[in-house]
Design a protein around this motif. Structure first.
Motif, mmCIF file in Angstrom:
data_model
loop_
_atom_site.group_PDB
_atom_site.id
_atom_site.type_symbol
_atom_site.label_atom_id
_atom_site.label_comp_id
_atom_site.label_asym_id
_atom_site.label_seq_id
_atom_site.Cartn_x
_atom_site.Cartn_y
_atom_site.Cartn_z
ATOM 1 N N ALA A 63 -8.601 -14.636 14.627
ATOM 2 C CA ALA A 63 -8.334 -15.742 13.743
ATOM 3 C C ALA A 63 -8.286 -15.122 12.443
ATOM 4 N N MET A 64 -7.313 -16.153 11.694
ATOM 5 C CA MET A 64 -7.335 -15.809 10.172
ATOM 6 C C MET A 64 -8.248 -16.894 9.575
ATOM 7 N N ARG A 65 -8.970 -16.102 8.659
ATOM 8 C CA ARG A 65 -10.052 -17.090 7.898
ATOM 9 C C ARG A 65 -9.777 -16.705 6.353
ATOM 10 N N GLU A 66 -9.189 -17.497 5.612
ATOM 11 C CA GLU A 66 -8.988 -17.350 4.206
ATOM 12 C C GLU A 66 -8.262 -15.939 3.766
ATOM 13 N N ASP A 67 -7.233 -15.683 4.709
ATOM 14 C CA ASP A 67 -6.406 -14.530 4.509
ATOM 15 C C ASP A 67 -6.981 -13.240 5.165
ATOM 16 N N GLN A 68 -8.009 -13.241 5.769
ATOM 17 C CA GLN A 68 -8.833 -12.188 6.642
ATOM 18 C C GLN A 68 -8.646 -12.450 8.075
ATOM 19 N N GLN A 69 -8.430 -11.244 8.617
ATOM 20 C CA GLN A 69 -8.526 -11.443 10.137
ATOM 21 C C GLN A 69 -9.813 -11.302 10.636
ATOM 22 N N ARG A 70 -10.224 -12.035 11.608
ATOM 23 C CA ARG A 70 -11.502 -11.917 12.168
ATOM 24 C C ARG A 70 -11.504 -12.006 13.758
ATOM 25 N N THR A 71 -12.423 -11.385 14.325
ATOM 26 C CA THR A 71 -12.546 -11.310 15.771
ATOM 27 C C THR A 71 -13.870 -12.142 16.233
ATOM 28 N N PHE A 72 -13.796 -12.948 17.099
ATOM 29 C CA PHE A 72 -14.882 -13.858 17.828
ATOM 30 C C PHE A 72 -14.680 -13.627 19.336
#
Length: 181
Positions: A63-72
């Protein structure tokens, strides 16, 4: 969930406490772009990627959060468990809303009591001021009574002195007549 405005995935609108999404760390506003190897561009892509899996399976969510890609990493649950979790969350929210309403009611009660207390204090203060004014007025009236009494006594002394002078003049005149005779 809703399509992202830019068309780059599915925006998370809300995350229920205790849900797999919450436990994985997803938040409202995150934009899901991938589940395992499946690209996500609209809500049906996300639903399709999840229904292919079994409850208890782990999935990788990008997912993208505040223009940063994150993995969950999320553990999937059965529909019944999700419904139970949703009901439990709804109950918890309802209890929290009741608790907040009760607190607002208690706060309102405290404010109303404080208003009543302030009003009663203003009334007591006004009563004290009226009582003090009555006492001052009574003291003025007693002082005026004393002054009038003193004035009457002074006038009576002057009349008495005048009578005594008159009597003395009369005695003097009587003596003068007797001397003349």
């Amino acid at each position: 969930m809703a399509p992202d405005r830019e068309g780059n995935g599915v925006r998370v609108l809300d995350v229920m406490r205790g849900s797999p999404a919450a436990e994985a760390g997803l938040r409202a506003g995150d934009v899901i772009t991938q589940v395992d190897e499946t690209e996500i561009s609209e809500p049906r892509d996300l639903i399709g990627a999840i229904v292919q899996r079994q409850p208890g399976e782990q999935v990788r969510v990008v997912a993208m959060r505040e223009d940063q890609q994150r993995t969950f990493n999320a553990r999937l649950v059965s529909r019944q468990e999700a419904l139970n979790n949703a009901r439990a969350e709804a109950d918890r929210r309802q209890q929290e809303m009741r608790r907040q309403q009760e607190e607002r009611d208690r706060q309102g009660d405290r404010e109303r009591q404080a208003d009543r207390d302030r009003q009663e204090e203003r009334e007591r203060q006004a009563d004290r001021q009226r009582q003090q004014e009555r006492e001052r007025q009574e003291a003025r009236e007693r002082q005026q009574d004393r002054e009038r009494q003193q004035e009457r006594e002074r006038q009576e002394r002057e009349r008495q002195q005048e009578r005594e002078r008159q009597q003395e003049r009369e005695r003097q005149q009587e003596r003068e007549r007797q001397e003349d005779n």
